[in-house]
Design a protein around this motif. Structure first.
Motif, mmCIF file in Angstrom:
data_model
loop_
_atom_site.group_PDB
_atom_site.id
_atom_site.type_symbol
_atom_site.label_atom_id
_atom_site.label_comp_id
_atom_site.label_asym_id
_atom_site.label_seq_id
_atom_site.Cartn_x
_atom_site.Cartn_y
_atom_site.Cartn_z
ATOM 1 N N GLY A 152 131.481 152.674 -21.912
ATOM 2 C CA GLY A 152 131.433 153.136 -23.298
ATOM 3 C C GLY A 152 130.834 152.105 -24.238
ATOM 4 N N SER A 153 131.153 150.839 -24.006
ATOM 5 C CA SER A 153 130.580 149.775 -24.841
ATOM 6 C C SER A 153 129.068 149.718 -24.683
ATOM 7 N N GLY A 154 128.594 149.829 -23.450
ATOM 8 C CA GLY A 154 127.152 149.849 -23.220
ATOM 9 C C GLY A 154 126.485 151.045 -23.860
ATOM 10 N N VAL A 155 127.126 152.192 -23.769
ATOM 11 C CA VAL A 155 126.589 153.407 -24.385
ATOM 12 C C VAL A 155 126.583 153.276 -25.901
ATOM 13 N N GLY A 156 127.644 152.728 -26.472
ATOM 14 C CA GLY A 156 127.701 152.527 -27.921
ATOM 15 C C GLY A 156 126.611 151.583 -28.407
ATOM 16 N N MET A 157 126.396 150.507 -27.657
ATOM 17 C CA MET A 157 125.334 149.568 -28.024
ATOM 18 C C MET A 157 123.963 150.243 -27.957
ATOM 19 N N ALA A 158 123.738 151.007 -26.899
ATOM 20 C CA ALA A 158 122.453 151.707 -26.754
ATOM 21 C C ALA A 158 122.286 152.774 -27.828
ATOM 22 N N SER A 159 123.369 153.430 -28.198
ATOM 23 C CA SER A 159 123.298 154.478 -29.219
ATOM 24 C C SER A 159 123.010 153.903 -30.591
ATOM 25 N N MET A 160 123.398 152.678 -30.807
ATOM 26 C CA MET A 160 123.098 152.007 -32.069
ATOM 27 C C MET A 160 121.653 151.511 -32.082
ATOM 28 N N THR A 161 121.238 150.956 -30.976
ATOM 29 C CA THR A 161 119.956 150.261 -30.929
ATOM 30 C C THR A 161 118.776 151.189 -30.682
ATOM 31 N N SER A 162 118.929 152.154 -29.799
ATOM 32 C CA SER A 162 117.790 152.986 -29.401
ATOM 33 C C SER A 162 117.127 153.722 -30.565
ATOM 34 N N PRO A 163 117.867 154.443 -31.418
ATOM 35 C CA PRO A 163 117.184 155.119 -32.527
ATOM 36 C C PRO A 163 116.512 154.135 -33.489
ATOM 37 N N LEU A 164 117.146 152.994 -33.679
ATOM 38 C CA LEU A 164 116.573 151.971 -34.541
ATOM 39 C C LEU A 164 115.266 151.441 -33.964
#
Length: 154
Positions: A104-116
């Motif tokens: 979940g932490s990895g997914v949260g980080m990717a969800s924050m960073t990818s759209p940006l």
């Protein structure tokens, strides 16, 4: 264009993780106590979401401090460690819970960073379409797993 599309895989990662973990199909078969105790099932599924809640702001801090590429790379590493190493070799349900938090932490980080990263790396004329693809990947990937989970649990 390739960079923006590869960053869009963060949406695929989010949808895949949410769809697969919500089914608990194989976890119930491997650990009988998970099959018997609903609170264990609820904890395993919800810890992925809790990890994402904490992973997103950490991803934001890593974005500011080390850059977008490093944040995406670190998110992938955290996801891999949680899924392939911790959850893959879990001898007990509590280890799956720890792995679920990492995933979940990895997914949260990717969800924050990818759209940006997509918005910064893509040309202005297709920026909105690429961001839409990112968010649609979450739903497109999650829906088949949801349907399959419902079919196999009947």
């Amino acid at each position: 264009m390739r960079l923006a599309l590869s960053a869009g895989l963060g949406g695929l990662l989010f949808g895949y993780d949410t769809g697969v973990i919500s089914g608990l199909l194989y976890i119930k078969e491997d650990f009988q106590e998970v099959n018997k105790k609903t609170w264990l099932q609820e904890t395993i599924v919800s810890m992925a979401v809790a990890g994402a809640i904490f992973g997103a702001p950490i991803g934001g801090w890593i974005n500011d401090r080390f850059g977008r590429k490093m944040s995406i790379l670190l998110a992938d590493i955290v996801f891999f460690v949680g899924a392939a190493i911790v959850m893959g070799a879990a001898p007990a349900p509590w280890v799956i819970i720890v792995g679920s938090i990492l995933v979940g932490s990895g997914v949260g980080m990717a969800s924050m960073t990818s759209p940006l990263y997509i918005s910064e790396a893509s040309p202005a004329r297709i920026r909105g379409a690429l961001i839409t693809i990112f968010f649609n990947l979450i739903t497109i990937v999650w829906n088949p797993y949801f349907v399959l989970n419902q079919i196999y649990q009947v």
